[in-house]
Design a protein around this motif. Structure first.
Motif, PDB file in Angstrom:
ATOM      1  N   ASN A   1      -7.738  -4.082  -5.682  1.00 11.18           N
ATOM      2  CA  ASN A   1      -7.465  -2.667  -5.444  1.00 11.18           C
ATOM      3  C   ASN A   1      -7.549  -2.289  -3.969  1.00 11.18           C
ATOM      4  O   ASN A   1      -6.736  -1.515  -3.468  1.00 11.18           O
ATOM      5  CB  ASN A   1      -8.449  -1.806  -6.247  1.00 11.18           C
ATOM      6  N   GLU A   2      -8.552  -2.833  -3.284  1.00  6.95           N
ATOM      7  CA  GLU A   2      -8.752  -2.509  -1.874  1.00  6.95           C
ATOM      8  C   GLU A   2      -9.094  -3.772  -1.094  1.00  6.95           C
ATOM      9  O   GLU A   2      -9.530  -4.777  -1.658  1.00  6.95           O
ATOM     10  CB  GLU A   2      -9.867  -1.478  -1.703  1.00  6.95           C
TER      11      GLU A   2
ATOM     12  N   GLY B   1       2.625  -4.927   3.740  1.00  4.10           N
ATOM     13  CA  GLY B   1       2.199  -4.841   2.348  1.00  4.10           C
ATOM     14  C   GLY B   1       3.308  -5.083   1.342  1.00  4.10           C
ATOM     15  O   GLY B   1       3.097  -5.719   0.303  1.00  4.10           O
ATOM     16  N   ARG B   2       4.499  -4.581   1.613  1.00  4.75           N
ATOM     17  CA  ARG B   2       5.602  -4.775   0.671  1.00  4.75           C
ATOM     18  C   ARG B   2       6.044  -6.234   0.619  1.00  4.75           C
ATOM     19  O   ARG B   2       6.461  -6.724  -0.429  1.00  4.75           O
ATOM     20  CB  ARG B   2       6.779  -3.869   1.038  1.00  4.75           C
ATOM     21  N   PHE B   3       5.944  -6.909   1.759  1.00  4.19           N
ATOM     22  CA  PHE B   3       6.304  -8.326   1.769  1.00  4.19           C
ATOM     23  C   PHE B   3       5.324  -9.123   0.912  1.00  4.19           C
ATOM     24  O   PHE B   3       5.729  -9.919   0.064  1.00  4.19           O
ATOM     25  CB  PHE B   3       6.318  -8.857   3.199  1.00  4.19           C
TER      26      PHE B   3
ATOM     27  N   PRO C   1      -0.684  -3.810 -10.915  1.00  6.85           N
ATOM     28  CA  PRO C   1      -1.544  -4.125  -9.775  1.00  6.85           C
ATOM     29  C   PRO C   1      -1.294  -5.539  -9.257  1.00  6.85           C
ATOM     30  O   PRO C   1      -0.691  -6.375  -9.925  1.00  6.85           O
ATOM     31  CB  PRO C   1      -2.955  -4.034 -10.383  1.00  6.85           C
ATOM     32  N   HIS C   2      -1.759  -5.804  -8.041  1.00  5.91           N
ATOM     33  CA  HIS C   2      -1.909  -7.161  -7.516  1.00  5.91           C
ATOM     34  C   HIS C   2      -3.145  -7.747  -8.181  1.00  5.91           C
ATOM     35  O   HIS C   2      -4.210  -7.123  -8.193  1.00  5.91           O
ATOM     36  CB  HIS C   2      -2.087  -7.077  -5.990  1.00  5.91           C
TER      37      HIS C   2
ATOM     38  N   GLU D   1       0.341  -0.224  -1.626  1.00  2.00           N
ATOM     39  CA  GLU D   1       0.598   1.200  -1.425  1.00  2.00           C
ATOM     40  C   GLU D   1       0.866   1.913  -2.742  1.00  2.00           C
ATOM     41  O   GLU D   1       1.392   1.331  -3.702  1.00  2.00           O
ATOM     42  CB  GLU D   1       1.785   1.394  -0.488  1.00  2.00           C
ATOM     43  N   GLU D   2       0.513   3.164  -2.790  1.00  2.00           N
ATOM     44  CA  GLU D   2       0.701   3.974  -3.990  1.00  2.00           C
ATOM     45  C   GLU D   2       2.179   4.020  -4.384  1.00  2.00           C
ATOM     46  O   GLU D   2       3.054   4.199  -3.537  1.00  2.00           O
ATOM     47  CB  GLU D   2       0.205   5.408  -3.745  1.00  2.00           C
ATOM     48  N   GLY D   3       2.431   3.853  -5.674  1.00  2.00           N
ATOM     49  CA  GLY D   3       3.776   3.987  -6.195  1.00  2.00           C
ATOM     50  C   GLY D   3       4.671   2.784  -6.005  1.00  2.00           C
ATOM     51  O   GLY D   3       5.836   2.807  -6.402  1.00  2.00           O
TER      52      GLY D   3
END
Length: 641
Positions: A102-103, A442-444, A134-135, A127-129
């Motif tokens: 989560n974090e 983060g998206r990568f 989840p990861h 990131e939200e949305g």
């Protein structure tokens, strides 16, 4: 999940009836197959799970080990990979068992006392949305068990064959052989040759056999790149510690003792440590290959001062060197011969690209390789897709692997560099800069940044303005909706199973869909006509949605529309009993967020979103783009009628 289409039967509805070909299958190793998969790692078993959903295609899966993997090395499961597992009906099991990342917590040397570390930041891991999933962290061996279970429950009843090593491989390029690839197999027991040999002939062979791939060598490909000469220890441990963030993913920089990446594991107690080993301070351990869990724990304590870590049990440990290497092409066809020759041998996963483990990309990218290839093989072997489609596998995935190598090189450099002192003037990396880089990328790392270039299966973005939130070449970003027939809140993306079908999502304009002049109704009339790509490219004996699956999303609330006013294309009759499929029509879910607003769909005009079988957006079209839709499919699919 839908079942009982062809009649009720008692028992587990998630175990399919076996395909008729299963009864005719020989025991043990067959002489001929459509697809031979070499390797039962993540890439191999995702590919096998996909091929299991084509039970009429004869698939064999072999591995040199004596049995299934018991303790896996990879553990991070990106959100995009969880989305993929949902298409196999496996995401629920995965997220229930896994640790949720989560974090992320960041630690660096205390400016007042650099012998100590302190926390400097804490950010969301994803990131939200970005995804409804989840990861997560789960043992690789468990993920492979889920995939094997899916294979065994499928109509193909596919099971791996163990103790077999692929040796010599020959490809007949004359075009005259139905099974042009011949592979010699060595029989092994406890990793030792027994002296027994077998031969298997295949239409296609896929090497998912790791970084030392024999299949890669057999087709003349090689991994090219340079090691970074950085050694890391990794341990899965049960420990007692006073470090406060032991159940958070952590990046720890020390002043001059090295760095650690902490990854909590599933189950609430176990944790994985990636521990940087110093070329000078740990020279004896590295030179003499004398690493041990005790020595790695001592390095960890050195880095984490003033906190202590007492290791109580070790589940698995290893020492590895970072290196980034890549193949120039992922199949057996030279570039110059592509116009006249179709690939017969492919490689996937670590056989084509290797890199560090800390960014958590290896297993995820390998699985994505396999899914990209699997549906293409399924379409070609089923006779619904043109063989030229197979060229797009290497074209798409080699480019993604290049991007991964570049990302991993920078990520590993920044994480392994010493921290820059507060006064500056040295060549180190500011830990806060690394934190910013982590957030920016983060998206990568989530696996959602993949974007395929225009090709025969990805159109140019001429109508992208109609749906800004569904970028061409990127994965179809799911959103909450309400299913019209039963008022069930669902995720729109979850209607897509790993069944090889294309999805045509029709996002309606504002008009009443029951009106005769509604653009959606006119589109549905076209899709039922003789000129429709559904009629042109769907075999006569197949279900109407088996090649192109049409779904509609209306702007009206689910209580404002009537099921019996829907066009018949959205209420198709299927199976041997001609039952009606009521799960094709959806409406916005105002409680969870309006899908039209969430994904930037033009409310005035509506649009069509065409999505590939692996959930990537192929085309965005206006509702009256009938000719464009048909022409696009004509370049990919085979005329059936």
């Amino acid at each position: 999940m839908q079942f009982y289409l062809n009649g009720y039967r008692p028992g587990d509805p998630f175990t399919e009836d076996p395909h008729p070909s299963v009864a005719e299958r020989p025991e043990g190793l067959p002489e001929e197959v459509d697809v031979l998969i070499v390797g039962c790692g993540p890439a191999g078993l995702v590919l096998a799970a996909q091929m299991a959903n084509f039970p009429h295609i004869r698939t064999a899966v072999i591995d040199r080990r004596d049995g299934p993997l018991e303790v896996g090395q990879a553990d991070g499961v990106a959100v995009r990979t969880v989305e993929m597992f949902e298409a196999f009906g496996l995401a629920g099991r995965l997220v229930d068992e896994a640790y949720w990342v989560n974090e992320v917590s960041f630690w660096r040397p205390d400016p007042d006392d650099e012998t100590r570390i302190n926390r400097t930041g804490r950010v969301l891991d994803t990131e939200e949305g970005l995804s409804e999933f989840p990861h997560v962290i789960v043992n690789q061996a468990r993920m492979l068990a889920y995939l094997r279970d899916h294979m065994e429950r499928s109509a193909s009843r596919l099971r791996p064959l163990y103790g077999l090593h692929a040796g010599e491989l020959e490809v007949d390029t004359s075009g005259s052989s139905e099974y042009p690839v011949t592979v010699t197999l060595q029989h092994l027991k406890e990793s030792q040759e027994t002296g027994e040999r077998s031969t298997i002939r295949a239409k296609y062979v896929v090497g998912c056999d790791g970084s030392r791939s024999g299949i890669r060598t057999a087709i003349g490909r090689e991994l090219v790149g340079d090691p970074m000469n950085q050694s890391w220890g990794v341990m899965d441990i049960l420990a007692v510690t006073d470090f406060p963030d032991i159940r958070l993913k952590c990046a720890i920089y020390s002043a001059n003792q090295g760095n650690i990446l902490i990854i909590p594991r599933e189950g609430g107690y176990m944790v994985r440590l990636y521990i940087e080993l110093d070329a000078v301070r740990d020279q004896d351990m590295l030179a003499n290959r004398s690493a041990s869990p005790e020595k790695l724990a001592a390095v960890a304590n050195r880095i984490m001062h003033p906190y202590t870590l007492e290791v109580k049990d070790v589940g698995w440990w290893s020492v590895y060197e970072i290196g980034q290497r890549l193949c120039a092409k992922f199949d057996d066809v030279p570039v110059a011969e592509m116009p006249t020759r179709i690939p017969r041998v492919f490689i996937a996963g670590d056989a084509c690209h290797t890199h560090s483990a800390k960014a958590g990309q290896g297993m995820n990218v390998s699985m994505a390789d396999a899914w990209n290839l699997g549906w293409k093989l399924g379409g070609v072997l089923s006779g619904t897709a043109r063989p030229e489609l197979l060229h797009t596998y290497s074209e798409e995935r080699q480019k993604i692997a290049e991007e991964l190598i570049e990302f991993d090189r920078e990520f590993a450099r920044m994480f392994s560099a010493p921290p820059k002192r507060s006064g500056g003037g040295d060549a180190g990396v500011d830990p806060e800069e690394f934190q910013r880089y982590f957030v920016a990328q983060g998206r990568f790392t989530a696996g959602t940044a993949t974007r395929y270039a225009p090709s025969m299966i990805t159109a140019e973005a001429t109508s992208q303005h109609l749906a800004e939130g569904f970028p061409l070449g990127m994965r179809f970003h799911s959103a909450p909706v309400i299913r019209l027939a039963d008022a069930k809140p669902v995720q729109l993306g979850h209607v897509a199973r790993a069944d090889g079908a294309w999805r045509l999502y029709v996002f309606a304009d504002r008009n009443d869909p029951a009106s005769p002049d509604s653009p959606v109704r006119e589109l549905c009339d076209f899709l039922e006509s003789d000129a429709s790509p559904l009629n042109r490219f769907t075999p006569a004996d197949a279900d109407p949605d088996s090649v192109i699956d049409v779904r509609a999303v209306f702007q009206q609330g689910h209580r404002d529309l009537a099921v019996d006013t829907m066009p018949s294309i959205l209420l198709p009759r299927k199976g041997r009993l001609g039952l009606i499929d009521y799960e094709k029509v959806f409406c916005p879910d105002p409680k969870a967020g309006d899908v039209f607003e969430l994904r930037g769909v033009d409310r005035e005009t509506g649009c069509m979103i065409l999505v590939r079988p692996d959930q990537y957006v192929s085309h965005v079209l206006p509702l009256r783009g009938y000719e464009e839709l048909t022409d696009f499919f004509a370049g990919i699919l085979v005329e059936a009628r």
